[in-house]
Write a protein that holds these residues in place. Structure first.
Motif, short mmCIF file in Angstrom:
data_model
loop_
_atom_site.label_atom_id
_atom_site.label_comp_id
_atom_site.label_asym_id
_atom_site.label_seq_id
_atom_site.Cartn_x
_atom_site.Cartn_y
_atom_site.Cartn_z
N ASP A 194 -3.64 6.41 6.74
CA ASP A 194 -3.57 5.01 6.13
C ASP A 194 -4.88 4.08 6.66
OD1 ASP A 194 -1.16 5.24 4.99
OD2 ASP A 194 0.04 4.20 6.37
N THR A 244 -6.42 4.61 -4.38
CA THR A 244 -6.85 5.48 -3.51
C THR A 244 -8.31 5.99 -3.75
OG1 THR A 244 -5.76 7.58 -2.34
CG2 THR A 244 -6.15 7.49 -4.78
N ARG A 250 -1.48 -4.65 1.52
CA ARG A 250 -1.55 -3.83 0.17
C ARG A 250 -1.40 -4.93 -0.70
NH1 ARG A 250 -2.70 -1.05 3.31
NH2 ARG A 250 -2.45 1.38 3.67
N TYR A 258 -4.62 1.61 -10.31
CA TYR A 258 -3.46 0.89 -9.72
C TYR A 258 -3.53 0.74 -8.48
CZ TYR A 258 -1.57 3.36 -13.82
OH TYR A 258 -1.33 3.95 -15.24
N PHE A 259 -3.25 -0.57 -7.94
CA PHE A 259 -2.99 -0.84 -6.65
C PHE A 259 -1.69 -0.35 -6.12
CE2 PHE A 259 -7.02 -2.31 -4.73
CZ PHE A 259 -7.73 -2.02 -5.88
N ASN A 260 -0.73 -1.18 -5.57
CA ASN A 260 0.68 -0.66 -5.46
C ASN A 260 1.66 -1.14 -6.28
OD1 ASN A 260 -1.16 -0.56 -2.99
ND2 ASN A 260 0.65 0.39 -2.16
N VAL A 274 3.15 -5.58 5.45
CA VAL A 274 4.15 -4.91 5.47
C VAL A 274 5.36 -5.83 5.75
CG1 VAL A 274 5.74 -3.05 6.38
CG2 VAL A 274 3.30 -2.63 5.62
N SER A 309 -6.11 5.13 -9.43
CA SER A 309 -5.38 4.79 -8.32
C SER A 309 -6.51 4.21 -7.25
CB SER A 309 -4.66 6.02 -7.54
OG SER A 309 -4.42 5.50 -6.37
N TYR A 315 -4.43 14.66 -3.21
CA TYR A 315 -4.09 13.66 -4.60
C TYR A 315 -5.13 12.96 -4.77
CZ TYR A 315 -1.95 9.78 -6.65
OH TYR A 315 -2.03 8.77 -7.43
N ARG A 363 0.35 5.79 10.23
CA ARG A 363 0.45 7.01 9.60
C ARG A 363 -0.75 7.56 9.28
NH1 ARG A 363 3.71 6.52 3.97
NH2 ARG A 363 1.91 5.22 3.23
N ASN A 420 8.79 7.93 0.31
CA ASN A 420 7.37 7.76 1.28
C ASN A 420 6.84 6.38 1.15
OD1 ASN A 420 7.18 10.68 1.78
ND2 ASN A 420 6.62 10.90 -0.42
N ASN A 421 7.10 5.93 -0.12
CA ASN A 421 6.66 4.44 -0.15
C ASN A 421 7.39 3.23 0.39
OD1 ASN A 421 5.58 6.03 -3.01
ND2 ASN A 421 4.03 5.30 -1.78
N LEU A 422 6.49 2.40 0.62
CA LEU A 422 7.57 1.06 1.37
C LEU A 422 8.63 0.57 0.64
CD1 LEU A 422 7.07 -0.60 4.05
CD2 LEU A 422 5.52 -2.13 2.82
N SER A 458 10.80 2.43 9.46
CA SER A 458 9.71 2.81 10.33
C SER A 458 8.46 1.96 9.70
CB SER A 458 9.51 4.14 10.77
OG SER A 458 10.50 4.71 11.29
N ILE A 459 7.97 1.16 10.68
CA ILE A 459 6.78 0.40 10.19
C ILE A 459 5.50 1.19 11.21
CG2 ILE A 459 5.33 -1.68 10.17
CD1 ILE A 459 7.94 -3.21 9.78
N PHE A 460 4.69 1.69 10.23
CA PHE A 460 3.63 2.60 10.61
C PHE A 460 2.41 1.80 11.16
CE2 PHE A 460 5.28 5.51 7.19
CZ PHE A 460 6.05 6.32 7.96
N1 UFG Z 1 4.75 1.99 5.18
C1 UFG Z 1 5.52 1.77 6.20
N2 UFG Z 1 6.64 2.64 6.59
C2 UFG Z 1 7.05 3.18 5.17
C3 UFG Z 1 6.13 3.36 4.02
C4 UFG Z 1 4.94 2.70 4.31
O1 UFG Z 1 5.10 1.11 7.22
O2 UFG Z 1 8.09 3.94 5.47
C5 UFG Z 1 3.54 1.08 5.34
C6 UFG Z 1 2.12 1.98 5.05
O3 UFG Z 1 1.78 2.36 6.35
C7 UFG Z 1 1.20 0.99 4.60
C8 UFG Z 1 2.00 0.09 3.38
O4 UFG Z 1 3.45 0.30 4.14
O5 UFG Z 1 0.79 -0.10 5.30
C9 UFG Z 1 2.19 0.78 2.16
O6 UFG Z 1 2.36 2.33 2.30
P1 UFG Z 1 2.86 2.79 0.71
O7 UFG Z 1 3.12 4.11 1.13
O8 UFG Z 1 4.01 2.27 -0.09
O9 UFG Z 1 1.69 2.96 -0.21
P2 UFG Z 1 0.18 3.40 0.14
O10 UFG Z 1 -0.77 2.06 0.08
O11 UFG Z 1 0.02 3.95 1.27
O12 UFG Z 1 -0.09 4.41 -1.20
C10 UFG Z 1 0.19 4.16 -2.27
C11 UFG Z 1 0.33 5.35 -3.11
C12 UFG Z 1 -0.74 6.18 -3.07
C13 UFG Z 1 -1.91 5.46 -3.87
C14 UFG Z 1 -2.06 4.16 -3.03
C15 UFG Z 1 -3.28 3.37 -4.02
O13 UFG Z 1 1.29 5.85 -2.38
O14 UFG Z 1 -0.38 7.28 -4.20
O15 UFG Z 1 -0.91 3.41 -3.05
O16 UFG Z 1 -2.91 3.08 -5.11
F1 UFG Z 1 -2.72 6.36 -3.90
#
Ligand code: UFG
Ligand code: NAD
Length: 351
Positions: free
Chosen positions: A309, A128, A232, A178-180, A283, A126, A150, A306, A199-201, A217-219
């Motif tokens: 992040d 990450t 992302r 992997y990216f997103n 986002v 990842s 994780y 969050r 949990n993911n966007l 909710s935009i974090f």
């Molecule tokens: N976000 C929001 N609101 C939400 C969910 C996310 O604003 O309800 C924002 C986050 O703050 C971030 C963006 O959307 O700026 C992307 O968030 P994600 O949770 O979709 O993805 P992340 O980049 O945080 O993490 C994901 C996976 C991880 C992995 C990472 C890198 O969840 O497991 O990509 O591959 F490690």
């Protein structure tokens, strides 16, 4: 058999899409999954989509005895190893579960592979592992660090794979970072099916669009990005699936060089490769694209950042292109369209 692949975690989101791509590329697959975060229905649908049965074994990667039975019954060219737990928040609450499942499970798998002299692995890593990147786009030589269990579990497995490659040069260990991953199969039949509130966007946005959740909710809107929201590198899951086929094809090609000449070593050792598009999307840009495609309003509110992040993250994709001959093809619009098709056809996922 040179084209037989064991797919651990093949019933999951990325695994199920990859099974289709592997079948279409002529690989024979055996799926091994404990269904801890997936449904047997995903495999039924994959089977329906490819028009052929899939050999599915319900089992855990930590169970060496069960794995040996699978390796006794099949001669594999290699393993694509998706099996793992992936929720960052849960990993903070249950670190032992994450290290046990993701790290111990991978060690058990590698031990059994060693016993059966199957030494080709494609691992789900990842972005990450890059932590908060110093420079963008992120290339594979960037420093690695993680802030949650994780991420640590992925980084630890990468270190194990590196050590293994040093200890025995017959291993080929490709770590795909992997990216997103987002999107769904264009049929709308398979897609991401989060257990609880996502949990993911992308899954969150699509559940707001379909009316299951009230508002996004935009974090954070004070990041140093184009509009203050996080950026992302979203990649369509079918492009990602194709990246795995390209990785296997690459391995096959490398291992076939100088075939029969025992003085030559063709294995690739430990090879990390980013899978992303190379483009960053914020986002707010994703919300707007989804709203346009679905023709639904997507109410949102800005909340605080969050924890954990980062502002921006996108991949350098030249290794994937140069070595694997792979590039992502699908756009943000494609990602939103396919997510939406899956969401409206399956408002409750596979249930
Ligand atoms: N976000 C929001 N609101 C939400 C969910 C996310 O604003 O309800 C924002 C986050 O703050 C971030 C963006 O959307 O700026 C992307 O968030 P994600 O949770 O979709 O993805 P992340 O980049 O945080 O993490 C994901 C996976 C991880 C992995 C990472 C890198 O969840 O497991 O990509 O591959 F490690
Ligand atoms: P997923 O949860 O949909 O799929 C993982 C699969 O592994 C599930 O079917 C689950 O039942 C299975 N599994 C988990 N532990 C197992 C065990 N001990 N034995 C056997 N099977 C087990 O997740 P996904 O999104 O398809 O992710 C696949 C892999 O890619 C994971 O390793 C994940 O960490 C990694 N990854 C995912 C993302 C992402 O955003 N989706 C990003 C980077 C890396």
């Amino acid at each position: 058999m040179k084209n037989k692949i064991l797919v651990t975690g093949g019933a999951g989101y990325i695994g199920s899409h990859t099974c289709i791509a592997l079948h279409q590329a002529g690989y024979e697959i055996v799926v091994y999954d404990n269904l801890s975060n997936s449904s047997r229905e995903a495999i039924n649908r994959v089977s329906h989509l490819i028009g052929a049965p899939i050999e599915f074994i319900k089992g855990d990667i930590r169970d060496a005895k069960a794995l040996r039975q699978v390796f006794d019954a099949h001669q594999f060219f290699g393993v694509i190893h998706f099996a793992g737990l992936k929720a960052v928040g849960e990993s903070v609450a249950k670190p032992l579960l994450y290290y046990n499942n993701n790290v111990s499970g991978t060690i058990t798998l590698l031990e059994v592979m060693t016993e059966y002299d199957v030494k080709n692995l494609v691992f789900s890593s990842s972005a990450t592992v890059y932590g908060d990147p110093e420079t963008l786009p992120i290339d594979e030589t960037a420093p690695r660090s993680c802030t949650n269990p994780y991420g640590q579990s992925k980084l630890t497995v990468e270190h194990i794979l590196e050590d293994l490659a040093v200890s025995d040069t017959s291993w080929s260990l490709i770590s795909l970072r992997y990216f997103n991953p987002v999107g769904a199969h264009p049929s709308g039949q398979i897609g991401e099916d989060p257990n609880d509130i996502p949990n993911n966007l992308m899954p969150y946005i699509s559940q707001v669009a379909v009316g299951k959740l009230e508002k996004l909710s935009i974090f954070g809107n004070d990041y140093p990005t184009v509009d203050g929201t996080g950026v992302r590198d979203f990649i369509h899951v079918t492009d990602l699936a194709q990246g795995h086929v390209s990785a296997l094809n690459y391995l096959d090609k490398q291992l076939s060089l100088n075939e029969g000449d025992t003085t030559q070593q063709n294995s690739v050792g430990f090879l990390p490769i980013n899978l992303g598009t190379g483009k960053g999307t914020s986002v707010l840009e994703l919300v707007s694209a989804f709203s346009e495609v679905s023709r639904q309003a997507i109410p949102y509110q800005f909340t605080g950042r969050r924890a954990g992040d980062i502002a921006s993250c996108y991949a350098s994709v030249s290794s994937a292109k140069d070595l694997l001959g792979w590039e992502a093809k699908l756009s943000i619009t494609d990602m939103c369209q396919d997510t939406w098709r899956w969401q409206i056809a399956n408002p409750n996922g596979y249930n």
